[in-house]
Design a protein around this motif. Structure first.
Motif, short mmCIF file in Angstrom:
data_model
loop_
_atom_site.label_atom_id
_atom_site.label_comp_id
_atom_site.label_asym_id
_atom_site.label_seq_id
_atom_site.Cartn_x
_atom_site.Cartn_y
_atom_site.Cartn_z
N ASP A 177 17.00 -37.61 20.57
CA ASP A 177 16.91 -37.17 21.96
C ASP A 177 17.42 -38.22 22.95
N SER A 181 14.98 -41.18 25.27
CA SER A 181 14.17 -40.45 24.28
C SER A 181 12.72 -40.26 24.70
N SER A 307 18.68 -42.82 20.77
CA SER A 307 17.23 -43.02 20.90
C SER A 307 16.81 -44.33 20.23
#
Lengths: 528, 63
Positions: A177, A181, A307
Motif C-alpha cells: 500500500d 502505507s 511500503s
C-alpha cells in the motif's frame, strides 16, 4: 488519445469473517504483480484496493530489463515491449551542450532492452486483466483497510466498503500500500531515512516532437538555469519532464497549470522551437525521500515495494525494486502455502531484499546528493566533475544523474550454495542468451519455467535427469547455444551444472554433476 | 603517509606557488571549484582508490 482509465466495479464483500490464505493490501503495480505471480503458482489471492481505477499519471515509467524479464514470466513482457518506448541510451547535458552519452546495453543477445518507458497505468491495467484471467485473484475495489490486527494465527482486518464494513482474516498479509502505507502506520513501525531538501515538478506533456527514444538529463540548462531537467519519452506522444525547483519553491503555486505551461514553453522554445504545441496531462510536485523499514517481514505481514522502502526516482529503482520484491516473495510464499517448504523460507525475504533495498537507497541517495548538493563543497565537486567531463572521459564516471536500476545480486543469501565452480556466482540473476531449441529461436530465460530448474552445460548423456541441457552443438531437445553466449555469460564449461531458483536467480553453480550435492543445494534453497 | 617520509616532487616550492597562483583573481566559489577540479584530476592521476581514500582520511585527520 491512447489511454482511457478503466473504472472497475466495486462489489459487496459477502464473506464477512472469512479467512483467506493471502490478502494483498493495495492493487497498484507491486500488489498486482504479487497477486499475479501467486495466482500463476496456484494460490488464491484477495486484493483490496481503496480506489476503483489504475494509477493517475505516468509515475513509475522506466521498466528495467530485469523487471521486463519478470513480466515475461508473468506473460506481459511482450505487450510491454510492443507498447512501450524501448531505450538503451542516456545523454547528459551541461548547459546547452552534451557532455556525453552512455549505452546501458552495449551488447546484443538479450530478449529485453535496458529499459522500456511505459506509463504505470498501462502496466496496472494489463496486470488487472491478467489477474482476472487466472481465475484465482479476487480484486475488491473501493475496499479500504481501516484496522489491522496482527496475530500468531492470522491477521485480522476491518475493511470499509461502499456497502458497509467487513471483517476478513489473512493467513498472510502483503502490505503493498505504498510509501504512506496504512498497514505500516497501524503497526507503528519506524520508517527512517532522509528527506532531500529540494522539490521537483513532474509533468506528463502530450506533444509531437522528434527527440529520440533516450533519457536526456540537463544540468543547468539555459531554459531552466541553476537546476536540472530530465526528459523521457513515453508511448502515445506523452513526454515526462522532471524540473528541479529547489527547496524554496512553493508546491501549491508550482503545480498551477499556467505556471507549468510557462516552464514547458520555455523549455520547448529552447529545444524544439516555438511552433511546438503541447498539452498538460498530469502534474505533481514532489520532495524526495530515501528511507526503509528495519525489517520487511513482521510475522504474518510482509511489506512489499514502497511500503517497505522508498527511494528518490533517479535511477528508476522504486517500481523496479518493488516488482523484484514481489518476484522474490511469490515463489517462497507459494511453496510454504503448499506445504512444500518450511516457514523459515519466508525469513529469506528479509535476508535478500533488505540488502537489495539498501543498494537501491545507496545509489538513489548518491544521485540525489549529486543533483541537489547539500553543501558548498558538494556543489564545488559536482560542478568540477561536470566541468571536466566534457573533455576528460575519466570525470564522466563522477557525474551522477542516476545510476540506473540493475538487478540485485543476492550476495550472501542463506539460500545459496557455493558449488565450487568459477563463473556466475550464486545469487546472480540468470543472464539471458539467444538459443535454438530443435531449430526454433528462443531465449534462455523463456525456457526456465516457474519452478526450480537445473541447467546442465555440455553433453546431454552426462546431464542429470530432468535438467535443461545447454549444448555447444545441436541435438534433439537441448538448447543449442549457437552463439556461445549462454556459456560465456555463465562462465560455464562442459559439465557445469547450475541450480536456478523459481525467481531466476542462481542457487548453486557446480563444476560437475554430483546428485547428492545438487539435492542438498535444492534443500538449502527451500530453507529445508 | 607521514610528513617527513619522502618528498616525491623535485620542486615543491614551485608546485606550492603554482597552486596558490592558480587561484588569483577568483571569487570564493570559483576558487573552490578550481580546487575540486584539481582534486579530481589528481585522484585520477593517482589511479588507486585505496590511496585516494587514505589521502582523504589523512587530510580529515589533520583538520
Amino acid at each position: 488519445m491512447g489511454f482511457s482509465a478503466p473504472r472497475f466495479a466495486a462489489r459487496p464483500s459477502v464473506d464477512d469473517g472469512a479467512r483467506h490464505p493471502v490478502i494483498v493490501v493495495g492493487g497498484g503495480l507491486v500488489g498486482l504483480t504479487a497477486a499475479l505471480d501467486l495466482a500463476q503458482r496456484g494460490i488464491a489471492v484477495v486484493v483490496l484496493d481503496e480506489d476503483d481505477t489504475v494509477s493517475e499519471g505516468s509515475r513509475a515509467i522506466c521498466f528495467a530489463k530485469r523487471t521486463l524479464e519478470i513480466f515475461d514470466r508473468l506473460g506481459l513482457g511482450r505487450r510491454m515491449r510492443e507498447k512501450g518506448v524501448q531505450w538503451n541510451t542516456g545523454r547528459v547535458f551541461r548547459g546547452a551542450r552534451e557532455v556525453w552519452h552512455f549505452d546501458l546495453l552495449p551488447e546484443p543477445g538479450h530478449a529485453n532492452p535496458a529499459f522500456v518507458n511505459l506509463q504505470q497505468y498501462y502496466a496496472e491495467a494489463w496486470l488487472v486483466e491478467a489477474c482476472l484471467a487466472t481465475g484465482l485473484v479476487d480484486l475488491r475495489w473501493k475496499h479500504r483497510v481501516t484496522l489491522v490486527e496482527p496475530g500468531a494465527e492470522g491477521v485480522r482486518l476491518a475493511v470499509e466498503t461502499p456497502f458497509g464494513v467487513v471483517g476478513l482474516v489473512a493467513d498472510w498479509l502483503l502490505a503493498c500500500d505504498g510509501a504512506r502505507s496504512f498497514v505500516r502506520e497501524s503497526l507503528a513501525l519506524p520508517f527512517t531515512g532522509q528527506v532531500f531538501r529540494d522539490r521537483f515538478l513532474i509533468a506528463d506533456v502530450v506533444m509531437r516532437a522528434d527527440f529520440p527514444p533516450e533519457r536526456w538529463f540537463w544540468f543547468d540548462p539555459p531554459f531552466h538555469p541553476g537546476q536540472s531537467v530530465l526528459l523521457h519519452r513515453q508511448p502515445d506522444d506523452v513526454w515526462r519532464i522532471d524540473f528541479q525547483l529547489g527547496w524554496d519553491a512553493d508546491p501549491e503555486s508550482e503545480r498551477q497549470p499556467e505556471r507549468v505551461r510557462a516552464r514547458v514553453r520555455t523549455m520547448l522554445d529552447a529545444t524544439v522551437g516555438p511552433e511546438a504545441a503541447f498539452e498538460l496531462e498530469w502534474v505533481s510536485v514532489y520532495t524526495f525521500r530515501c528511507r526503509r523499514l528495519e525489517r520487511f517481514r513482521h510475522g504474518r505481514i510482509f511489506f512489499v515495494g514502497d511500503s517497505a522502502h522508498q527511494v528518490s526516482p533517479f535511477g528508476a529503482r522504486g517500481g523496479n525494486g518493488g516488482v523484484q520484491d514481489a518476484d522474490n516473495l511469490g515463489w517462497k510464499l507459494a511453496l510454504v502455502l503448499q506445504g512444500a517448504a518450511p516457514e523459515a523460507l519466508l525469513d529469506s525475504y528479509d535476508a535478500e531484499r533488505i540488502p537489495a533495498a539498501d543498494e537501491n537507497i545507496l545509489h538513489s541517495t548518491r544521485a540525489t546528493d549529486f543533483i541537489t548538493p547539500k553543501t558548498a563543497a558538494a556543489r564545488a565537486y559536482r560542478d568540477a566533475a561536470l566541468a571536466l567531463a566534457g573533455e576528460h572521459a575519466f570525470a564522466r564516471g563522477f557525474v551522477n544523474s542516476g545510476r540506473l536500476s540493475r538487478p540485485c545480486v543476492l550476495a550472501g543469501s542463506p539460500l545459496s550454495t557455493d558449488g565450487g565452480a568459477s563463473g556466475l556466482a550464486p545469487g546472480t540473476p540468470v543472464p539471458d542468451a539467444p538459443v535454438l531449441r530443435d531449430g526454433v529461436a528462443t531465449w534462455l530465460l523463456a525456457e526456465l519455467g516457474r519452478d526450480f530448474t537445473v541447467l546442465a552445460f555440455g553433453d546431454p548423456a552426462a546431464a542429470p535427469e530432468g535438467a535443461i541441457v545447454v549444448s555447444a552443438t545441436p541435438a534433439p531437445g537441448v538448447l543449442w547455444d549457437h552463439e556461445g553466449l549462454a556459456a560465456r555469460r555463465f562462465g560455464a564449461e562442459a559439465g557445469h551444472v547450475v541450480l536456478i531458483r523459481p525467481d531466476q536467480h542462481v542457487a548453486a553453480h557446480f563444476d560437475r554433476f554430483d546428485a547428492a550435492a545438487l539435492a542438498e543445494a535444492r534443500r538449502r534453497a527451500m530453507a529445508a | 603517509m607521514s610528513g617527513a617520509d619522502r618528498m616525491g616532487l623535485d620542486d615543491p616550492d614551485a608546485v606550492f606557488a603554482a597552486l596558490v597562483a592558480a587561484h588569483a583573481g577568483l571569487d570564493e566559489a570559483s576558487s573552490r571549484r578550481l580546487d575540486a577540479m584539481l582534486v579530481l584530476l589528481l585522484a585520477h592521476a593517482v589511479g588507486d582508490t585505496g590511496r585516494v581514500m587514505a589521502a582523504i582520511a589523512e587530510a580529515r585527520r589533520l583538520i
